[in-house]
Each structure stands twice: as structure tokens, then as C-alpha cells.
Design an enzyme around this catalytic site. Structure first.
Site, PDB file in Angstrom:
ATOM      1  N   ASP A  77       4.069  -6.483   9.599  1.00  0.00           N
ATOM      2  CA  ASP A  77       5.211  -6.417  10.792  1.00  0.00           C
ATOM      3  C   ASP A  77       4.993  -7.251  11.873  1.00  0.00           C
ATOM      4  O   ASP A  77       5.932  -7.752  12.417  1.00  0.00           O
ATOM      5  CB  ASP A  77       4.896  -4.695  11.356  1.00  0.00           C
ATOM      6  N   ARG A 116       0.946  -1.137  -0.039  1.00  0.00           N
ATOM      7  CA  ARG A 116      -0.158   0.193   0.133  1.00  0.00           C
ATOM      8  C   ARG A 116       0.915   1.085   0.040  1.00  0.00           C
ATOM      9  O   ARG A 116       1.843   1.248   0.887  1.00  0.00           O
ATOM     10  CB  ARG A 116      -0.922   0.056   1.263  1.00  0.00           C
ATOM     11  N   THR A 154      -1.299   7.358  -0.485  1.00  0.00           N
ATOM     12  CA  THR A 154      -2.572   7.157  -1.327  1.00  0.00           C
ATOM     13  C   THR A 154      -3.421   6.185  -0.951  1.00  0.00           C
ATOM     14  O   THR A 154      -4.640   5.938  -1.254  1.00  0.00           O
ATOM     15  CB  THR A 154      -2.218   7.286  -2.767  1.00  0.00           C
ATOM     16  N   ASP A 185      -0.238  -3.584  12.291  1.00  0.00           N
ATOM     17  CA  ASP A 185      -0.006  -3.883  10.936  1.00  0.00           C
ATOM     18  C   ASP A 185       0.556  -5.549  10.952  1.00  0.00           C
ATOM     19  O   ASP A 185       1.571  -5.831  11.730  1.00  0.00           O
ATOM     20  CB  ASP A 185       1.420  -3.232  10.586  1.00  0.00           C
TER      21      ASP A 185
HETATM   22  C1  PRP Z   1      -1.496  -4.849   4.365  1.00  0.00           C
HETATM   23  C2  PRP Z   1      -2.079  -6.134   4.338  1.00  0.00           C
HETATM   24  C3  PRP Z   1      -2.686  -6.093   3.206  1.00  0.00           C
HETATM   25  C4  PRP Z   1      -3.396  -4.591   3.007  1.00  0.00           C
HETATM   26  C5  PRP Z   1      -4.578  -4.274   3.262  1.00  0.00           C
HETATM   27  O1  PRP Z   1      -0.333  -5.120   3.509  1.00  0.00           O
HETATM   28  O2  PRP Z   1      -1.404  -7.337   4.345  1.00  0.00           O
HETATM   29  O3  PRP Z   1      -2.303  -6.491   2.033  1.00  0.00           O
HETATM   30  O4  PRP Z   1      -2.230  -3.944   3.813  1.00  0.00           O
HETATM   31  O5  PRP Z   1      -5.132  -2.974   3.264  1.00  0.00           O
HETATM   32  P1  PRP Z   1      -5.928  -2.501   2.227  1.00  0.00           P
HETATM   33  O6  PRP Z   1      -7.278  -3.238   2.217  1.00  0.00           O
HETATM   34  O7  PRP Z   1      -6.255  -0.981   2.496  1.00  0.00           O
HETATM   35  O8  PRP Z   1      -5.336  -2.640   0.739  1.00  0.00           O
HETATM   36  P2  PRP Z   1       0.866  -3.769   3.247  1.00  0.00           P
HETATM   37  O9  PRP Z   1       0.521  -3.073   2.108  1.00  0.00           O
HETATM   38  O10 PRP Z   1       1.020  -3.241   4.774  1.00  0.00           O
HETATM   39  O11 PRP Z   1       2.238  -4.746   2.928  1.00  0.00           O
HETATM   40  P3  PRP Z   1       2.933  -5.907   3.676  1.00  0.00           P
HETATM   41  O12 PRP Z   1       2.209  -7.072   3.678  1.00  0.00           O
HETATM   42  O13 PRP Z   1       4.157  -5.993   2.667  1.00  0.00           O
HETATM   43  O14 PRP Z   1       3.382  -5.371   5.000  1.00  0.00           O
HETATM   44  N1  URA Z   2      -2.758  -3.457   6.765  1.00  0.00           N
HETATM   45  C1  URA Z   2      -2.683  -3.947   8.079  1.00  0.00           C
HETATM   46  O1  URA Z   2      -1.572  -4.870   8.137  1.00  0.00           O
HETATM   47  N2  URA Z   2      -3.383  -3.564   9.279  1.00  0.00           N
HETATM   48  C2  URA Z   2      -4.413  -2.514   8.928  1.00  0.00           C
HETATM   49  O2  URA Z   2      -4.948  -2.292   9.968  1.00  0.00           O
HETATM   50  C3  URA Z   2      -4.468  -2.250   7.693  1.00  0.00           C
HETATM   51  C4  URA Z   2      -3.860  -2.556   6.579  1.00  0.00           C
END
Ligand code: PRP
Ligand code: URA
Length: 212
Positions: free
Chosen positions: A206, A107, A111, A203
């Protein structure tokens, strides 16, 4: 809260208990990882209820019998990187012979739009049942983008598994992909200004990988 018909909340007590443990900020990465895997298996059990069966002739130690086996080509599990990997572990425990595809999305923190950085699928995706998984459905931008891509390459029978959805994201996803059932352990009411689910669990990537 009445949700679209395609959103299924799995209320099984074991799923609810494990989700609460995952939400708790005191839960370590090791336990978070284990719980995510266990919930993945339980949600997958619900999501695979309608897989087609075929009858086959076998011999038990006692007698011949006509018995059910999964029909068709192998299921494809598609984690959205990174955090989907943890959920996929549980789905693989459930269906060890499944094929794996991967969609890399992050993400954009400004944005909140999903940015693709990786996409690799097994062959014959059109003939296979597909489960896309990601623990979090927040704005739903990532889930919608991943399913858009799966449809682009010809996938027809797709399900989406997450452990936690925001109500806004669940509705947004169901509006764009009403043909894709969503299985989740809970739907939380709010998203904050940074697109995090509230109360949520923080998160997911994380917490799973011990990054910040
Ligand atoms: C997190 C999560 C989803 C996304 C959800 O990933 O694992 O993929 O956010 O959010 P959304 O519904 O608003 O799109 P992130 O982008 O943090 O990536 P990561 O898994 O690499 O940490
Ligand atoms: N992605 C995450 O990992 N946690 C949230 O709450 C939203 C998006």
C-alpha cells in the site's frame, strides 16, 4: 537476540538510515519507492558477495590483462508481487543483465496463509543463482511458499532479501529453509494480531503503490 546462522542483518549506516525514513509514516509514496529501490541495491551488494568469478583475457588501453568477470548463467531476480517489485528495482540497478521471474502471492487476511495467483520463471532455473525478494517477512508464510515453489521447479542456489523481518518469521523461515540465506536490514520483535510487524513500517504494498 541471537538469530539462526542463515539470517544476516545488514547494519551498514546507509541501510539503517534509509530504513528509518521508510518506517516514518510521514514519508510519501514517491520517497518510499525511491528508498526501497536504494535499499534493494545495498542489500543486494551484500547478498551477491559470493557469486562465482571467472578469469578472462581483455585489453585495457594500456596493456593486456587477465581480469575477473561473473561466471555462469545470468542471475534470476524473483520479486513476490506486489511489493517485491519495488525491491527488485534496486537489484536490477545492481545486476542489469539479470533475468526476472515473478511469484504472485497475497495473504489471506483471515488465515494469514499465502495464496498463489501467478508464477512465471525463466528457463534453466536449475543452473542459475536465484534471489527471491519481498520487503516484508512477517509470519514468513509468503516467503516460505515462494521458496517452496522455487525448489519445486528445481532452483538450487536461492537467497532471500527483505528489508524488515519479524523475529518469529525469521526463525520460522530458517527452520523450513535453513539452506536459504536471508539478508534483511532489521529484525523487529513483534507481530500484531493482524500479522503486521511492530513497530514495522505498515503495509509495504500500500505504501509503495499508494493503495489502501
Ligand atoms: C505482504 C508483503 C509480503 C507478505 C508478508 O504482501 O509484501 O508478501 O505480506 O507477510 P507474511 O510474511 O506474513 O506472509 P501482501 O500479502 O499484503 O500482498 P501485496 O504485496 O499484494 O500487498
Ligand atoms: N505485510 C506488510 O506489508 N507489512 C507487515 O507488517 C506485514 C506483512
Amino acid at each position: 537476540m541471537s538469530l539462526p546462522h542463515s539470517i544476516h542483518v545488514v547494519t551498514h549506516p546507509l541501510v539503517q538510515h534509509k530504513l528509518t525514513k521508510m518506517r516514518d509514516k510521514e514519508t510519501s509514496s514517491a520517497n518510499f519507492r525511491r528508498l526501497l529501490r536504494e535499499i534493494g541495491l545495498l542489500l543486494g551488494y551484500d547478498a551477491t558477495r559470493d557469486l562465482p568469478l571467472v578469469r578472462t583475457q581483455i585489453e585495457t588501453p594500456v596493456a593486456p590483462m587477465d581480469a575477473p568477470l561473473l561466471d555462469g548463467k545470468k542471475l534470476v531476480i524473483v520479486p513476490i508481487l506486489r511489493a517485491g517489485l519495488g525491491l527488485a528495482e534496486g537489484l536490477l540497478d545492481l545486476v542489469p543483465l539479470a533475468r526476472m521471474g515473478h511469484v504472485g502471492l497475497y495473504r489471506d487476511p483471515r488465515t494469514l496463509q499465502a495464496v498463489e495467483y501467478y508464477f512465471k520463471m525463466p528457463q534453466d532455473i536449475t543452473d542459475r543463482d536465484v534471489i527471491v525478494c519481498d520487503p516484508m517477512l512477517a509470519t514468513a508464510h509468503s516467503a516460505i511458499a515462494a521458496v517452496d515453489r522455487m525448489k519445486e521447479v528445481g532452483a538450487k542456489r536461492i537467497k532471500f532479501i527483505c528489508i524488515l523481518a519479524a523475529e518469529h518469521g525469521a526463525r520460522a523461515f530458517a527452520e523450513v529453509h535453513p539452506d536459504v540465506p536471508v539478508f534483511t536490514a532489521a529484525v523487529d520483535a513483534k507481530l500484531n494480531d493482524h500479522g503486521y510487524i511492530v513497530p514495522g513500517l505498515g503495509d509495504a504494498g500500500d505504501r509503495l503503490f499508494g493503495t489502501k
